[in-house]
Each structure stands twice: as structure tokens, then as C-alpha cells.
Design a protein around this motif. Structure first.
Motif, PDB file in Angstrom:
ATOM      1  N   UNK A   1       0.833  -1.184   0.000  1.00  0.00           N
ATOM      2  CA  UNK A   1       0.000   0.000   0.000  1.00  0.00           C
ATOM      3  C   UNK A   1       0.876   1.245   0.000  1.00  0.00           C
ATOM      4  N   UNK A   2       0.565   2.165  -0.894  1.00  0.00           N
ATOM      5  CA  UNK A   2       1.315   3.420  -0.982  1.00  0.00           C
ATOM      6  C   UNK A   2       0.747   4.425   0.006  1.00  0.00           C
ATOM      7  N   UNK A   3       1.644   5.044   0.763  1.00  0.00           N
ATOM      8  CA  UNK A   3       1.224   6.096   1.692  1.00  0.00           C
ATOM      9  C   UNK A   3       2.182   7.264   1.615  1.00  0.00           C
ATOM     10  N   UNK A   4       1.636   8.471   1.683  1.00  0.00           N
ATOM     11  CA  UNK A   4       2.445   9.673   1.807  1.00  0.00           C
ATOM     12  C   UNK A   4       1.861  10.498   2.939  1.00  0.00           C
ATOM     13  N   UNK A   5       2.731  10.960   3.828  1.00  0.00           N
ATOM     14  CA  UNK A   5       2.285  11.680   5.015  1.00  0.00           C
ATOM     15  C   UNK A   5       3.108  12.944   5.169  1.00  0.00           C
ATOM     16  N   UNK A   6       2.421  14.101   5.154  1.00  0.00           N
ATOM     17  CA  UNK A   6       3.096  15.386   5.295  1.00  0.00           C
ATOM     18  C   UNK A   6       3.178  15.818   6.744  1.00  0.00           C
ATOM     19  N   UNK A   7       4.153  16.675   7.011  1.00  0.00           N
ATOM     20  CA  UNK A   7       4.267  17.310   8.318  1.00  0.00           C
ATOM     21  C   UNK A   7       5.036  18.612   8.162  1.00  0.00           C
ATOM     22  N   UNK A   8       4.944  19.471   9.176  1.00  0.00           N
ATOM     23  CA  UNK A   8       5.766  20.669   9.189  1.00  0.00           C
ATOM     24  C   UNK A   8       5.052  21.971   8.923  1.00  0.00           C
ATOM     25  N   UNK A   9       3.752  21.926   8.677  1.00  0.00           N
ATOM     26  CA  UNK A   9       3.031  23.170   8.449  1.00  0.00           C
ATOM     27  C   UNK A   9       2.890  23.971   9.738  1.00  0.00           C
TER      28      UNK A   9
ATOM     29  N   UNK B   1       1.926  28.289  11.425  1.00  0.00           N
ATOM     30  CA  UNK B   1       1.694  29.727  11.261  1.00  0.00           C
ATOM     31  C   UNK B   1       3.028  30.450  11.323  1.00  0.00           C
ATOM     32  N   UNK B   2       3.253  31.335  10.361  1.00  0.00           N
ATOM     33  CA  UNK B   2       4.517  32.059  10.303  1.00  0.00           C
ATOM     34  C   UNK B   2       4.239  33.469   9.801  1.00  0.00           C
ATOM     35  N   UNK B   3       5.067  34.402  10.202  1.00  0.00           N
ATOM     36  CA  UNK B   3       4.915  35.768   9.723  1.00  0.00           C
ATOM     37  C   UNK B   3       5.515  35.914   8.329  1.00  0.00           C
ATOM     38  N   UNK B   4       5.029  36.878   7.598  1.00  0.00           N
ATOM     39  CA  UNK B   4       5.576  37.156   6.276  1.00  0.00           C
ATOM     40  C   UNK B   4       7.081  37.386   6.373  1.00  0.00           C
ATOM     41  N   UNK B   5       7.808  36.808   5.424  1.00  0.00           N
ATOM     42  CA  UNK B   5       9.258  36.888   5.433  1.00  0.00           C
ATOM     43  C   UNK B   5       9.927  35.729   6.155  1.00  0.00           C
ATOM     44  N   UNK B   6       9.133  34.939   6.846  1.00  0.00           N
ATOM     45  CA  UNK B   6       9.673  33.807   7.593  1.00  0.00           C
ATOM     46  C   UNK B   6       9.862  32.568   6.742  1.00  0.00           C
ATOM     47  N   UNK B   7      10.242  31.480   7.408  1.00  0.00           N
ATOM     48  CA  UNK B   7      10.547  30.229   6.723  1.00  0.00           C
ATOM     49  C   UNK B   7       9.860  29.055   7.406  1.00  0.00           C
ATOM     50  N   UNK B   8       9.580  28.041   6.614  1.00  0.00           N
ATOM     51  CA  UNK B   8       9.076  26.767   7.113  1.00  0.00           C
ATOM     52  C   UNK B   8       9.669  25.660   6.258  1.00  0.00           C
ATOM     53  N   UNK B   9       9.798  24.471   6.833  1.00  0.00           N
ATOM     54  CA  UNK B   9      10.197  23.313   6.055  1.00  0.00           C
ATOM     55  C   UNK B   9       9.146  22.231   6.218  1.00  0.00           C
ATOM     56  N   UNK B  10       8.618  21.791   5.092  1.00  0.00           N
ATOM     57  CA  UNK B  10       7.668  20.693   5.086  1.00  0.00           C
ATOM     58  C   UNK B  10       8.400  19.387   4.796  1.00  0.00           C
ATOM     59  N   UNK B  11       7.898  18.316   5.386  1.00  0.00           N
ATOM     60  CA  UNK B  11       8.452  16.985   5.145  1.00  0.00           C
ATOM     61  C   UNK B  11       7.341  16.056   4.674  1.00  0.00           C
ATOM     62  N   UNK B  12       7.735  15.057   3.903  1.00  0.00           N
ATOM     63  CA  UNK B  12       6.780  14.071   3.406  1.00  0.00           C
ATOM     64  C   UNK B  12       7.442  12.708   3.460  1.00  0.00           C
ATOM     65  N   UNK B  13       6.862  11.829   4.245  1.00  0.00           N
ATOM     66  CA  UNK B  13       7.357  10.462   4.346  1.00  0.00           C
ATOM     67  C   UNK B  13       6.547   9.585   3.400  1.00  0.00           C
ATOM     68  N   UNK B  14       7.251   8.906   2.512  1.00  0.00           N
ATOM     69  CA  UNK B  14       6.586   8.066   1.521  1.00  0.00           C
ATOM     70  C   UNK B  14       6.939   6.606   1.754  1.00  0.00           C
TER      71      UNK B  14
END
Length: 125
Positions: free
Chosen positions: A1-9, A11-24
Motif C-alpha cells: 500500500x502506498x502512503x504519503x504523510x506530510x508534516x511541518x506546516x 503559522x509564520x509571519x511574512x518573510x519567515x521560513x518553514x520546512x515541510x516533510x513528506x514520508x513516503x
């Protein structure tokens, strides 16, 4: 079975940074394209960035120079580094996997048939 799961979202202020991850899991990485897509409120889902098994990437014009897609094949994990975030980047972000065509990957969402549940990114002004 194929699964993809995101994480890392979040709230951030404009100009900021975030990193999203996806485990497949359950995906034959040697044949697959993977990508990040987003869906702002009341708008259609759009491609943000994709990467093929050789590491070749493609970005939507709206994120070029600000977002970087990468992968750790050993961990079967996909990342999206988002810098200089803007309020218009606010959306649900989805990780997806597909096989493209003829060895090529495309940023159109119809090429992807395995999707995660999404993670919310909110950028405040």
C-alpha cells in the motif's frame, strides 16, 4: 500500500521560513515523480515543485527563488524548504507521488495519483 504523510506546516509571519516533510512508503522510488502542491481557500490545487528520481526539479513561477524541493532517497522522504514566505503562500500543502510519462515528470496535478492528507501553512502579514 502506498502512503504519503506530510508534516511541518504552521503559522509564520511574512518573510519567515518553514520546512515541510513528506514520508513516503510503498513507492518504488526508482520509477516515481514526487511533488508538492497547494490549495488556497476556494481555489484549485496547483503545482508548487516537483522532483524526479535523478533530482531534476521544476518550480511554479510564483515560488522560484524562494522554495526548494529536495529528497532523501535513503529515507524515502521529500522536503520543501520555504523561505521569504508571503501571505499569498497561505494554503493547504500536499505531497504527491506519480509516475509521469516516458521517464519525464510533470508539474500538473493530474499526473499524480497518490496524495497525502495535507498540512496547513498560514502566513500572516
Amino acid at each position: 500500500e502506498v502512503q504519503v504523510v506530510e508534516s511541518g506546516g504552521g503559522l509564520v509571519q511574512a518573510g519567515g521560513s518553514l520546512r515541510l516533510s513528506c514520508a513516503a512508503s510503498g513507492i518504488l522510488r526508482s520509477r516515481d515523480c514526487m511533488g508538492w502542491f497547494r490549495q488556497p481557500p476556494e481555489k484549485e490545487r496547483e503545482g508548487v515543485a516537483i522532483i524526479d528520481r535523478f533530482g531534476q526539479t521544476e518550480y511554479a513561477d510564483s515560488v522560484k527563488g524562494r522554495f526548494t524541493i529536495s529528497q532523501d532517497s535513503a529515507k524515502n522522504t521529500l522536503y520543501l524548504q520555504m523561505n521569504s514566505l508571503k501571505p499569498e503562500d497561505t494554503a493547504s500543502y500536499y505531497c504527491a507521488a506519480g509516475q509521469g510519462s516516458g521517464g519525464a515528470c510533470y508539474i500538473g496535478r493530474n499526473w499524480y495519483n497518490f496524495w497525502g492528507q495535507g498540512t496547513q501553512v498560514t502566513v500572516s502579514s
